[in-house]
Motif scaffolding. Sequence first.
Motif, PDB file in Angstrom:
ATOM      1  N   SER A 126       0.693  -1.205  -0.084  1.00 59.48           N
ATOM      2  CA  SER A 126      -0.211   0.045  -0.120  1.00 59.48           C
ATOM      3  C   SER A 126       0.795   1.327   0.027  1.00 59.48           C
ATOM      4  N   ILE A 127       1.979   1.184   0.672  1.00 54.67           N
ATOM      5  CA  ILE A 127       2.747   2.448   0.660  1.00 54.67           C
ATOM      6  C   ILE A 127       3.572   2.640  -0.472  1.00 54.67           C
ATOM      7  N   LEU A 128       3.886   1.571  -1.175  1.00 54.94           N
ATOM      8  CA  LEU A 128       4.349   1.413  -2.689  1.00 54.94           C
ATOM      9  C   LEU A 128       3.554   1.864  -3.550  1.00 54.94           C
ATOM     10  N   ILE A 129       2.522   1.705  -3.450  1.00 50.15           N
ATOM     11  CA  ILE A 129       1.320   2.070  -4.676  1.00 50.15           C
ATOM     12  C   ILE A 129       1.242   3.506  -4.462  1.00 50.15           C
ATOM     13  N   ALA A 130       0.814   3.626  -3.027  1.00 52.12           N
ATOM     14  CA  ALA A 130       0.860   5.444  -2.645  1.00 52.12           C
ATOM     15  C   ALA A 130       1.854   6.246  -3.310  1.00 52.12           C
ATOM     16  N   ASP A 131       3.010   5.709  -2.966  1.00 49.75           N
ATOM     17  CA  ASP A 131       4.344   6.518  -3.402  1.00 49.75           C
ATOM     18  C   ASP A 131       4.140   7.102  -4.895  1.00 49.75           C
ATOM     19  N   PHE A 132       3.448   6.154  -5.868  1.00 49.31           N
ATOM     20  CA  PHE A 132       3.686   6.390  -6.865  1.00 49.31           C
ATOM     21  C   PHE A 132       2.138   7.188  -7.468  1.00 49.31           C
ATOM     22  N   VAL A 176      -3.316   3.681   1.876  1.00 52.54           N
ATOM     23  CA  VAL A 176      -2.486   3.560   3.033  1.00 52.54           C
ATOM     24  C   VAL A 176      -3.324   2.910   4.187  1.00 52.54           C
ATOM     25  N   ASP A 177      -4.284   3.713   4.547  1.00 53.47           N
ATOM     26  CA  ASP A 177      -5.340   2.994   5.393  1.00 53.47           C
ATOM     27  C   ASP A 177      -5.692   1.610   5.106  1.00 53.47           C
ATOM     28  N   ILE A 178      -5.809   1.192   3.957  1.00 49.86           N
ATOM     29  CA  ILE A 178      -6.032  -0.316   4.240  1.00 49.86           C
ATOM     30  C   ILE A 178      -4.828  -1.064   4.541  1.00 49.86           C
ATOM     31  N   GLY A 179      -3.618  -0.644   4.113  1.00 45.58           N
ATOM     32  CA  GLY A 179      -2.498  -1.259   4.526  1.00 45.58           C
ATOM     33  C   GLY A 179      -2.354  -1.319   6.088  1.00 45.58           C
ATOM     34  N   LEU A 234      -5.949   3.281  15.122  1.00 50.72           N
ATOM     35  CA  LEU A 234      -6.382   4.808  15.435  1.00 50.72           C
ATOM     36  C   LEU A 234      -5.526   5.621  14.345  1.00 50.72           C
ATOM     37  N   ILE A 235      -4.174   5.305  14.167  1.00 49.16           N
ATOM     38  CA  ILE A 235      -3.521   6.136  13.282  1.00 49.16           C
ATOM     39  C   ILE A 235      -4.096   6.289  11.973  1.00 49.16           C
ATOM     40  N   GLY A 236      -4.630   5.062  11.662  1.00 53.22           N
ATOM     41  CA  GLY A 236      -5.098   5.070  10.171  1.00 53.22           C
ATOM     42  C   GLY A 236      -6.465   5.742  10.149  1.00 53.22           C
ATOM     43  N   ALA A 237      -7.267   5.480  11.352  1.00 53.31           N
ATOM     44  CA  ALA A 237      -8.678   6.007  11.193  1.00 53.31           C
ATOM     45  C   ALA A 237      -8.844   7.625  11.671  1.00 53.31           C
ATOM     46  N   ARG A 238      -7.755   8.052  12.225  1.00 52.36           N
ATOM     47  CA  ARG A 238      -7.873   9.535  12.856  1.00 52.36           C
ATOM     48  C   ARG A 238      -7.880  10.368  11.637  1.00 52.36           C
ATOM     49  N   ASN A 239      -7.116  10.129  10.942  1.00 51.99           N
ATOM     50  CA  ASN A 239      -6.917  11.049   9.665  1.00 51.99           C
ATOM     51  C   ASN A 239      -6.281  12.590  10.095  1.00 51.99           C
TER      52      ASN A 239
END
Length: 218
Positions: free
Chosen positions: A39-45, A69-72, A113-118
């Motif tokens: 997910s991080i690799l995809i988001a990087d692009f 990234v949230d999915i990851g 929480l880090i992913g959900a908090r945004n």
Amino acid sequence: MPPTHETDDQMAAEVAEQPLLLRALSLLAVYGCVALAVSILIADFVVPNHDWIADTISDLGAGRYEFIVDIGLYSFSAALIGLAVAAAHVHLGAWDWSVGIIALVVFGLLVFLIGARNEYGDNDSEGWEIHSYLVYSLGVTMAVACFALARGSARASPRYRTILIATGIVWVISAPVFFFLPTDIDGIYERGLGAVSFVLVLALAHLFHQRAKNKRSA
């Protein structure tokens, strides 16, 4: 008539470790690491104007493409909680192993929480900014998990203890450095810390997978 010893043994066998459960949770742990990395690799692009050396993973988790990234992050959270379930199912230690189980659960919840908090400490004045506190807590629980699970893991093999202690030492030394780095290189450094956390997860996944394999063979 009181239960016989044979009946007691049969009951103990029925509640013994379940290889299928351990294998499933081990595979979930591996999936969580792979999902977060991909997910991080995809988001990087995909994310426009993103510098993977300077920009952190948190930067990828905000904005139009935050769901990638949230999915990851959610997958990695599930991996950690799954390992906590496996560690509770196969309790290999005393009080320190129990502390490690709780640390894995808290670690997983913090990642979620880090992913959900945004909210990523971007000076947003709306609401209560808690991202920094979540990150600090994550750093502590990662270290606690490594050291608390080390002694019990040696019952499976001494190499697991070595790996977990080494990972914990590397984490304790390297994680605080992140907060003092210049912003033009903290992105790649954070990815390195993520790789360190993968060592903990994959080591435990291997431990439980091997245990499941040995149980099935027996």
